[in-house]
Design a protein around this motif. Structure first.
Motif, PDB file in Angstrom:
ATOM      1  N   ILE A   1      51.188  55.908  41.233  1.00 38.14           N
ATOM      2  CA  ILE A   1      52.011  56.626  42.223  1.00 38.14           C
ATOM      3  C   ILE A   1      52.132  58.040  41.657  1.00 38.14           C
ATOM      4  CG2 ILE A   1      54.233  56.748  43.408  1.00 38.14           C
ATOM      5  CD1 ILE A   1      54.531  53.695  42.936  1.00 38.14           C
ATOM      6  N   MET A   2      51.348  58.930  42.236  1.00 37.40           N
ATOM      7  CA  MET A   2      51.198  60.284  41.669  1.00 37.40           C
ATOM      8  C   MET A   2      52.351  61.152  42.175  1.00 37.40           C
ATOM      9  SD  MET A   2      47.114  60.802  42.321  1.00 37.40           S
ATOM     10  CE  MET A   2      47.216  60.920  44.093  1.00 37.40           C
ATOM     11  N   ASP A   3      53.470  61.117  41.462  1.00 36.60           N
ATOM     12  CA  ASP A   3      54.651  61.824  41.957  1.00 36.60           C
ATOM     13  C   ASP A   3      55.003  63.005  41.053  1.00 36.60           C
ATOM     14  OD1 ASP A   3      56.708  62.247  43.756  1.00 36.60           O
ATOM     15  OD2 ASP A   3      58.081  60.834  42.786  1.00 36.60           O
TER      16      ASP A   3
ATOM     17  N   ASN B   1      55.115  60.467  54.354  1.00 39.56           N
ATOM     18  CA  ASN B   1      54.930  61.872  53.948  1.00 39.56           C
ATOM     19  C   ASN B   1      54.673  62.814  55.131  1.00 39.56           C
ATOM     20  OD1 ASN B   1      53.358  60.972  50.787  1.00 39.56           O
ATOM     21  ND2 ASN B   1      55.470  61.587  51.154  1.00 39.56           N
TER      22      ASN B   1
ATOM     23  N   ARG C   1      54.100  54.903  37.722  1.00 38.45           N
ATOM     24  CA  ARG C   1      54.679  55.972  38.535  1.00 38.45           C
ATOM     25  C   ARG C   1      55.124  57.110  37.632  1.00 38.45           C
ATOM     26  NH1 ARG C   1      58.186  56.039  43.937  1.00 38.45           N
ATOM     27  NH2 ARG C   1      58.383  58.291  44.111  1.00 38.45           N
TER      28      ARG C   1
ATOM     29  N   SER D   1      58.409  53.106  46.592  1.00 38.07           N
ATOM     30  CA  SER D   1      58.176  53.938  47.786  1.00 38.07           C
ATOM     31  C   SER D   1      57.080  53.384  48.710  1.00 38.07           C
ATOM     32  CB  SER D   1      57.861  55.378  47.374  1.00 38.07           C
ATOM     33  OG  SER D   1      58.916  55.922  46.614  1.00 38.07           O
TER      34      SER D   1
ATOM     35  N   ARG E   1      57.157  65.677  55.983  1.00 34.31           N
ATOM     36  CA  ARG E   1      57.240  66.939  55.224  1.00 34.31           C
ATOM     37  C   ARG E   1      56.894  68.139  56.096  1.00 34.31           C
ATOM     38  NH1 ARG E   1      55.564  65.686  49.055  1.00 34.31           N
ATOM     39  NH2 ARG E   1      56.783  63.782  48.875  1.00 34.31           N
TER      40      ARG E   1
ATOM     41  N   ARG F   1      61.161  53.629  41.543  1.00 34.78           N
ATOM     42  CA  ARG F   1      60.982  52.895  42.809  1.00 34.78           C
ATOM     43  C   ARG F   1      59.500  52.899  43.154  1.00 34.78           C
ATOM     44  NH1 ARG F   1      64.282  57.411  44.628  1.00 34.78           N
ATOM     45  NH2 ARG F   1      62.947  59.137  45.286  1.00 34.78           N
TER      46      ARG F   1
ATOM     47  N   TYR G   1      47.896  56.750  44.905  1.00 36.12           N
ATOM     48  CA  TYR G   1      48.713  56.909  46.126  1.00 36.12           C
ATOM     49  C   TYR G   1      48.770  58.406  46.402  1.00 36.12           C
ATOM     50  CZ  TYR G   1      52.709  55.288  49.101  1.00 36.12           C
ATOM     51  OH  TYR G   1      53.559  54.933  50.124  1.00 36.12           O
ATOM     52  N   ALA G   2      48.031  58.821  47.421  1.00 40.28           N
ATOM     53  CA  ALA G   2      47.885  60.257  47.668  1.00 40.28           C
ATOM     54  C   ALA G   2      48.769  60.757  48.805  1.00 40.28           C
ATOM     55  CB  ALA G   2      46.422  60.575  47.984  1.00 40.28           C
ATOM     56  N   PHE G   3      49.006  59.906  49.811  1.00 47.01           N
ATOM     57  CA  PHE G   3      49.807  60.349  50.964  1.00 47.01           C
ATOM     58  C   PHE G   3      50.342  59.111  51.677  1.00 47.01           C
ATOM     59  CE2 PHE G   3      50.619  62.182  55.163  1.00 47.01           C
ATOM     60  CZ  PHE G   3      51.147  63.418  54.834  1.00 47.01           C
ATOM     61  N   SER G   4      51.665  59.055  51.817  1.00 47.63           N
ATOM     62  CA  SER G   4      52.264  57.851  52.406  1.00 47.63           C
ATOM     63  C   SER G   4      52.474  58.013  53.905  1.00 47.63           C
ATOM     64  CB  SER G   4      53.610  57.561  51.726  1.00 47.63           C
ATOM     65  OG  SER G   4      54.599  58.472  52.174  1.00 47.63           O
TER      66      SER G   4
HETATM   67  C1  IPE Z   1      55.440  58.480  46.955  1.00 43.91           C
HETATM   68  O1  IPE Z   1      56.050  59.660  46.577  1.00 43.91           O
HETATM   69  C2  IPE Z   1      54.210  58.780  47.765  1.00 43.91           C
HETATM   70  C3  IPE Z   1      53.081  59.363  47.030  1.00 43.91           C
HETATM   71  C4  IPE Z   1      53.032  59.562  45.739  1.00 43.91           C
HETATM   72  C5  IPE Z   1      51.946  59.695  47.841  1.00 43.91           C
HETATM   73  P1  IPE Z   1      57.218  60.304  47.432  1.00 43.91           P
HETATM   74  O2  IPE Z   1      57.586  61.575  46.731  1.00 43.91           O
HETATM   75  O3  IPE Z   1      56.817  60.423  48.861  1.00 43.91           O
HETATM   76  O4  IPE Z   1      58.363  59.212  47.317  1.00 43.91           O
HETATM   77  P2  IPE Z   1      59.949  59.308  47.477  1.00 43.91           P
HETATM   78  O5  IPE Z   1      60.217  60.076  48.736  1.00 43.91           O
HETATM   79  O6  IPE Z   1      60.462  60.031  46.266  1.00 43.91           O
HETATM   80  O7  IPE Z   1      60.404  57.890  47.498  1.00 43.91           O
END
Ligand code: IPE
Ligand code: IPE
Ligand code: MG
Length: 242
Positions: free
Chosen positions: A26-28, A76, A189, A197, A79, A195, A70-73
């Protein structure tokens, strides 16, 4: 077996075994990374895309045969338009990049998620990259317009379309976007949120979870090593007694 060896006295090189077949990221933290530098969020996504290339390559080099990013949910899209457009542009560039490495790195790419939301031209490019890499062996899943809930609904609707009135776990699994690969052994993550997500809800039921405060654009090979080392300290029971 899993092991470490020193390479040029510099970095320890890890090799994984068959207990770690699939790692998902989960690339956050792209936005926070950019903000820290007084830069727009889009700048963070650009750097994040470079990190993704490097980490996927590294995972392949240490013997991880399946990587998911995980590139785009599905969420997302909420946004700002400017940010979403920048991510879509990076996606286009990433498809071009994939063509430069898919043969040499033996990458078989899959885009997980509902491609129907993308413009027809982009959707065709995604499908073409999947087709053009299909004979390769290292699986790379890029989750795009992906949501775990959406995926389960999609699977159930496919089963209904097949005329099923009752389903098994196996039926659902066969109709998930990940039907071609094993479930993730390890989900990593970045950026400190504890979490998932809406990521791999079904497949992650027994995944080991690893959270790090490192922001994705700064995530490096040695951070992969730390996650892998932690994975090998875990005892996986899958509900049994071991
Ligand atoms: C999760 O990250 C989705 C990706 C990494 C693509 P988000 O930044 O969208 O998640 P939340 O909003 O903090 O839960
Ligand atoms: C992850 O980084 C990339 C996507 C979700 C597309 P973020 O953009 O969520 O970065 P933060 O969480 O705002 O720092
Ligand atoms: Mg985020």
């Amino acid at each position: 077996m899993f092991g470490f060896k020193k390479k040029n006295n510099k970095q320890s090189e890890i090799k994984v075994d068959e207990s770690l077949r699939h790692v998902a990221f989960i690339m956050d933290g792209n936005g926070r990374w950019a903000k820290k530098r007084g830069m727009p969020r889009e700048y963070g996504h650009k750097k994040g895309a470079e990190t993704m290339k490097n980490i996927v390559r590294y995972c392949g080099s240490i013997g991880i045969n399946c990587v998911t990013v995980y590139a785009f949910s599905t969420e997302n899209w909420k946004r700002p338009e400017k940010e979403v457009n920048a991510i879509m542009e990076l996606l286009g560039q990433y498809i071009d990049y994939l063509y430069t490495v898919m043969d040499k790195d033996d990458i078989q790419v899959h885009f997980l998620g509902d491609k129907g939301r993308f413009p027809a031209e982009l959707k065709e490019r995604l499908e073409k990259a999947e087709k053009d890499s299909a004979s390769h062996h290292k699986i790379l899943n890029v989750a795009l317009n992906y949501g775990g809930r959406d995926e389960i609904v999609h699977a159930v609707n496919r089963l209904i379309a097949q005329g099923k009135t009752e389903v098994t776990e196996h039926d659902i699994e066969e109709n998930l976007y990940t039907a071609h690969c094993p479930p993730p052994d390890l989900i990593v993550r970045t950026a400190g949120e504890i979490r998932t997500s809406n990521f791999l809800m079904w497949q992650g039921a027994y995944s080991e979870l690893y959270f790090t405060d490192v922001l994705w654009p700064e995530f490096s090979e040695s951070d992969v090593d730390l996650a892998v080392k932690e994975f090998y300290k875990r005892t996986r029971r899958f509900g049994a007694v071991v």
